[in-house]
Design an enzyme around this catalytic site. Structure first.
Site, PDB file in Angstrom:
ATOM      1  N   TYR A  20       0.840  -1.208   0.000  1.00 20.48           N
ATOM      2  CA  TYR A  20       0.000   0.000   0.000  1.00 20.48           C
ATOM      3  C   TYR A  20       0.870   1.251   0.000  1.00 20.48           C
ATOM      4  CZ  TYR A  20      -3.020  -3.711   1.484  1.00 20.48           C
ATOM      5  OH  TYR A  20      -3.666  -4.905   1.570  1.00 20.48           O
ATOM      6  N   ASP A 249     -13.106 -16.571   7.966  1.00 17.51           N
ATOM      7  CA  ASP A 249     -11.746 -16.145   7.664  1.00 17.51           C
ATOM      8  C   ASP A 249     -11.063 -15.828   8.992  1.00 17.51           C
ATOM      9  OD1 ASP A 249      -9.435 -14.817   7.044  1.00 17.51           O
ATOM     10  OD2 ASP A 249     -10.333 -13.472   5.565  1.00 17.51           O
TER      11      ASP A 249
HETATM   12  C1  LIG Z   1      -4.170 -10.574   6.124  1.00 15.28           C
HETATM   13  C2  LIG Z   1      -5.508 -11.114   5.873  1.00 15.28           C
HETATM   14  C3  LIG Z   1      -5.824 -11.738   4.657  1.00 15.28           C
HETATM   15  C4  LIG Z   1      -4.861 -11.807   3.495  1.00 15.28           C
HETATM   16  O1  LIG Z   1      -3.712 -12.539   3.803  1.00 15.28           O
HETATM   17  P1  LIG Z   1      -2.382 -12.331   2.918  1.00 15.28           P
HETATM   18  O2  LIG Z   1      -1.445 -13.354   3.466  1.00 15.28           O
HETATM   19  O3  LIG Z   1      -1.940 -10.919   3.170  1.00 15.28           O
HETATM   20  O4  LIG Z   1      -2.749 -12.558   1.507  1.00 15.28           O
HETATM   21  C5  LIG Z   1      -7.098 -12.253   4.508  1.00 15.28           C
HETATM   22  N1  LIG Z   1      -8.001 -12.185   5.502  1.00 15.28           N
HETATM   23  C6  LIG Z   1      -7.731 -11.615   6.693  1.00 15.28           C
HETATM   24  C7  LIG Z   1      -8.769 -11.576   7.758  1.00 15.28           C
HETATM   25  C8  LIG Z   1      -6.475 -11.037   6.911  1.00 15.28           C
HETATM   26  O5  LIG Z   1      -6.214 -10.437   8.077  1.00 15.28           O
END
Ligand SMILES: *Cc1c(COP(=O)(O)O)cnc(C)c1O
Length: 428
Positions: A20, A249
């Site tokens: 970023y 997630d």
């Molecule tokens: C950091 C993050 C991602 C993406 O992970 P990368 O390894 O940066 O691609 C996806 N979901 C959540 C909740 C995150 O904190």
């Protein structure tokens, strides 16, 4: 090349992209030469106490002797091999361990090399599952506002449509369904009205929706918001009611950060698909995992084309899997719950004085996450050097100054972090 050979930062500004950021950015970028425990050492000899765990990852700190030993052994045995048609012990052992530690219904593990890819894999699994079930119309996703799920196209499409990256890429992104951000706070129940936005979208669009994707309890890069575990529980019920899969997630929340090993434990529910990453390798190597239920895995296998259509080149890299196994062992052998509880108490008392400032909108703590939300964006050009001068590594974003230190941090170093936040916030 060594630092003495050339002006390192100038070469960095000219040739190297940072996250970023812009090439030739006026913001300073600090050269790190080594790290030990919770300390980063800069090229000029200064040491910074790390308040970020390298973006949620370095839960055991840096240069950990047992992590180093395990990885040195692994590199002398098998650094990498393709995963198509071949397998190896680190992958099988780590997958088995993850299946044991996560909710019972999760049975299979797909390894990827970053969190964003783990999210892409989850979205693709959900679509292929419904295809195999004879419902190919279910290809869209529903989520809540203020979420963050990664930077690749599928992941971007479920990030917050306002503070995410939609503005730049709207023409290239699939339009998904966005429910209002959960308004019920952590620890509080969620009433029917607070579930209404999500329920309405499911009622109207469930025949096109493959899955709901959520960061349980803590929304990370989309705003560092905490919300009710009851929302997650009720969202699970709505998914079952309307025939939609639930993807959690836990790339940021996994591995103890919120006080539970996985944040879904606060809600006492299991997702159909779970994404893990970040702290999975203790911050040593890039690795992520997408877990799914046996039902999803077997349904995909029995449908058309009978295969799950994804396969990263560096899938299940043995070094990364070894780092994951070792990091998990270190975590589970440590008194991590007491440490996280202790960090939470110290963040709470250490950051509380910030509440007195007019320009502070909110101070909140959950597990080893402490957030000071301001009512205007942080001026990084003045603030970043101030933190470095104070001997700490704290990287605010937007209106947020936050701490998520390694779990091994001691009382004194944590106090240095919270004092630096108070000092710098008071001067803003
Ligand atoms: C950091 C993050 C991602 C993406 O992970 P990368 O390894 O940066 O691609 C996806 N979901 C959540 C909740 C995150 O904190």
């Amino acid at each position: 090349m060594s630092i003495e050979d050339a002006d390192w930062p100038a070469l960095d500004r000219r040739h190297v992209w940072h996250p970023y950021s812009a090439i030739d950015s006026p913001l300073p970028t600090y050269p790190v030469v080594s790290a030990q425990g919770v300390r980063l050492r800069l090229a000029d000899g200064r040491e910074l106490i790390d308040g970020m765990s390298s973006w949620w990852c370095a839960i055991h700190g840096y240069n950990h002797p047992e992590m180093n030993r395990a990885l040195k052994e692994q590199i002398d045995t098998l650094a990498h091999v393709m995963f198509g048609g071949l397998t190896h012990e680190p992958a099988v052992a780590l997958a088995t361990r993850l299946v044991e530690l996560t909710p019972d219904s999760l049975e299979t593990v797909f390894f990827a090399d970053s969190g964003s890819v783990a999210v892409e894999v989850a979205l693709k699994m959900a679509i292929q599952y419904w295809q195999a079930k004879g419902q190919p119309g279910k290809q869209r996703f529903v989520t809540v506002r203020n979420g963050y799920h990664g930077d690749t196209f599928g992941a971007m499409s479920v990030c917050d449509p306002v503070n995410g990256m939609h503005a730049s890429f709207s023409g290239a992104l699939v339009q998904q369904y966005f429910a209002e951000t959960p308004s019920c706070s952590f620890g509080a129940p969620c009433n029917a009205k607070e579930m209404n936005s999500l329920r309405t979208l499911l009622v109207e669009h469930h025949s096109h929706i493959a899955a709901l994707i959520l960061e349980p309890v803590v929304q990370g890069a989309g705003g560092m918001r905490f919300y009710s575990a009851d929302y997650v529980k009720k969202a699970r019920e709505l998914c079952d009611e309307y025939g939609v899969l639930l993807i959690l997630d836990e790339i940021a929340t996994g591995f103890g950060r919120t006080g539970r090993l996985f944040a879904c434990e606060h809600a006492g529910i299991a997702p159909d698909i779970l994404c893990l990453g970040k702290a999975l390798t203790g911050g040593y190597l890039s690795l992520a995992a997408t877990l799914s239920s046996a039902n999803i895995a077997h349904t995909i296998g029995q449908g058309k084309p009978g295969l799950f259509m994804h396969g990263p080149t560096f899938m299940a890299n043995p070094m990364a899997c070894t780092a994951g196994l070792t990091s998990l062992r270190l975590l589970l052998e440590s008194p991590w719950q007491e440490r996280v509880t202790d960090i939470a108490q110290r963040l709470e008392s250490g950051l509380a004085p910030c509440r007195a400032y007019d320009h502070v909108a909110d101070v909140r703590v959950l597990g080893a996450i402490g957030v000071v939300e301001l009512n205007r964006p942080v001026d990084m050009i003045t603030v970043q050097p101030r933190f470095v001068d104070a001997g700490v590594w704290i990287r605010p974003f937007g209106k947020l100054v936050y701490l998520m230190p390694p779990f091994i941090i001691n009382e004194r170093d944590l106090e240095t972090l919270t004092s630096a936040v108070i000092d710098v916030v008071s001067e803003m």
